[in-house]
Design an enzyme around this catalytic site. Structure first.
Site, mmCIF file in Angstrom:
data_model
loop_
_atom_site.group_PDB
_atom_site.id
_atom_site.type_symbol
_atom_site.label_atom_id
_atom_site.label_comp_id
_atom_site.label_asym_id
_atom_site.label_seq_id
_atom_site.Cartn_x
_atom_site.Cartn_y
_atom_site.Cartn_z
ATOM 1 N N HIS A 266 0.842 -1.207 0.000
ATOM 2 C CA HIS A 266 0.000 0.000 0.000
ATOM 3 C C HIS A 266 0.877 1.257 0.000
ATOM 4 C CE1 HIS A 266 -3.268 2.747 1.365
ATOM 5 N NE2 HIS A 266 -2.278 3.293 2.052
ATOM 6 N N GLU A 267 1.877 1.285 0.878
ATOM 7 C CA GLU A 267 2.762 2.447 0.938
ATOM 8 C C GLU A 267 3.545 2.606 -0.358
ATOM 9 O OE1 GLU A 267 2.620 4.607 3.283
ATOM 10 O OE2 GLU A 267 1.212 3.439 4.477
ATOM 11 N N HIS A 270 1.663 4.538 -2.899
ATOM 12 C CA HIS A 270 1.792 5.997 -2.803
ATOM 13 C C HIS A 270 3.038 6.478 -3.543
ATOM 14 C CE1 HIS A 270 -1.568 6.747 -0.202
ATOM 15 N NE2 HIS A 270 -1.127 5.946 0.752
ATOM 16 N N GLU A 341 -5.659 7.084 -1.427
ATOM 17 C CA GLU A 341 -5.662 5.897 -0.564
ATOM 18 C C GLU A 341 -6.312 4.704 -1.268
ATOM 19 O OE1 GLU A 341 -4.200 5.421 2.321
ATOM 20 O OE2 GLU A 341 -3.410 7.464 2.252
#
Length: 426
Positions: A266-267, A270, A341
């Site tokens: 997930h990070e 970004h 997100e």
């Protein structure tokens, strides 16, 4: 002009309090309904924690308003009477140190109450009073050195240039970029201990994910977050060669390797989508608007406050009014952040498996006692992350099929996924 400023600030405070009251009322009702994402007892406690934080925020808003009124009616005049009205860099730095000192002293009790009363009673705070004092002294010293340097440079720009608002914006934006470079390697280690992640399968898997995403970092580190807080987290910090992967030791304790890789995926999403640059661009836009607006205020405003418009007073007034502009800017930033997100969730699920990301999110919301529901208006205004229920449902999770008072199966959570969105099993 001063009456207009007071009216705008009054409206800002009223809206803040209104949103908090709406949020408290919403959670008070929802916490007594059927729990979601966590067992009934923990669900109720999470609701109480959210309410306690919001009540403290309301009291802080009242004090913030009283402090604002004091500054514009008497505080600026009082402080200028102490440090003098000479328009020099040294005078400006002293004035700004005094401005921050007063604000810090007034707000310190709320910080202490929030940490040692609310957070501690809900099992989050792990800091001792001694550790808190040491951290505070470190913060003050950093502020005096780094803040003093920034104040001096900004005061020089304000005093020397006619279009100082543009120079001030460029200076602070450059400082923000520099802070992103320096924080992970020079500032964060002052407060926490960072140790390289030991060699092994987990580190190899993380490095492989980073290669796939095209991320080169200074290394993968474990932070001793448990010495201060029990919350779970992980992040990528820094810009350029200073980038590093940071895992909270609390995260390593609670998540298995597959769940951990999903969180990092997930990070990485970004990073892959350039979200850090988007955030910096939004911050730059905010600073530009702020300096433009406050750089064109009439000089009569300062006369109404009974002060000479020196560089120190001008900068302090901008800082005093920044929260108002930030409040207006927040919904836009929150909306963009929520979109980012969802995209990061999608990337993380593709990198490490959707079921593992869902499992990790369920643990995060439970361990962090994050109440999973929120007043819709409050959420759209403040929340930089989508409501956790919406995030999970977007990943194919069906919360209505789970009894949260029973333990989730250790072999994964495929049986709780929406079958129409179920990924192929590996």
């Amino acid at each position: 002009m001063l009456l207009w400023v007071i009216g705008i600030y009054s409206l800002y405070i009223l809206l803040k309090i209104y949103l908090s009251v709406m949020q408290i009322g919403y959670i008070n009702v929802e916490k007594r309904r059927k729990p979601v994402l966590m067992p009934e007892g923990r669900y109720f406690v999470a609701g109480n924690y959210a309410i306690a934080k919001e009540r403290l925020s309301i009291v802080e808003s009242f004090v913030e308003y009283l402090l604002f009124l004091w500054w514009v009616f008497a505080g600026f005049r009082w402080l200028q009477g102490i440090v003098g009205a000479e328009d020099t860099v040294g005078n400006a730095v002293l004035f700004l140190f005094g401005f921050f000192a007063v604000n810090w002293i007034v707000t310190l009790p709320f910080e202490i109450y929030g940490r040692f009363k609310i957070d501690q009673s809900f099992g989050f705070n792990k800091m001792t009073p001694k550790m808190y004092v040491v951290d505070t002294l470190k913060s003050v010293l950093l502020f005096l050195v780094l803040g003093g340097a920034v104040f001096a440079a900004l005061a020089w720009v304000v005093a020397e240039f006619e279009n100082w608002w543009l120079g001030g914006f460029l200076l602070l934006f450059a400082v923000a970029l520099l802070a992103n470079v320096l924080y992970p390697t020079l500032i964060a280690p002052i407060f926490n201990k960072f140790t390289p992640l030991p060699e092994g399968e987990l580190k190899s898997s993380i490095e492989e994910m980073m290669r796939e995403a095209g991320l080169r970092s200074e290394g993968i580190f474990v932070m001793d977050a448990s010495t201060r807080n029990s919350r779970l987290n992980a992040y990528f910090g820094g810009l350029g060669k200073a980038k590093r992967v940071v895992l909270f030791d609390t995260l390593l304790d609670k998540l298995n390797d597959k769940e951990l890789l999903a969180v990092l995926g997930h990070e990485l999403g970004h990073y892959k989508h350039g979200d850090i640059w988007k955030n910096l661009a939004m911050m730059g836009g905010f600073l530009f608007v702020a300096f433009y607006l406050f750089g064109h205020l009439p000089q009569s405003l300062y006369a109404e406050m009974g002060v000479v418009p020196t560089a120190g007073v001008t900068i302090a007034f901008i800082l005093l009014m920044l929260p108002v502009l930030g409040f207006v800017y927040t919904p836009l930033m929150s909306m963009i952040s929520r979109h980012n997100e969802y995209e990061a969730d999608r990337y993380g699920s593709e990198m490490a498996g959707r079921q593992h990301l869902i499992s990790a999110l369920l643990k995060l919301v439970s361990e962090n006692k994050s109440f999973p529901k929120s007043d819709p208006i409050y959420s759209r205004f403040y929340h930089t992350h989508p409501p956790i229920l919406e995030r999970l449902e977007a990943l194919g999770y069906d919360p209505d099929r789970v009894d949260y008072d029973t333990e989730l199966p250790k072999e994964g959570i495929f049986e709780f996924l929406d079958e129409s969105k179920k990924p192929d099993e590996e």
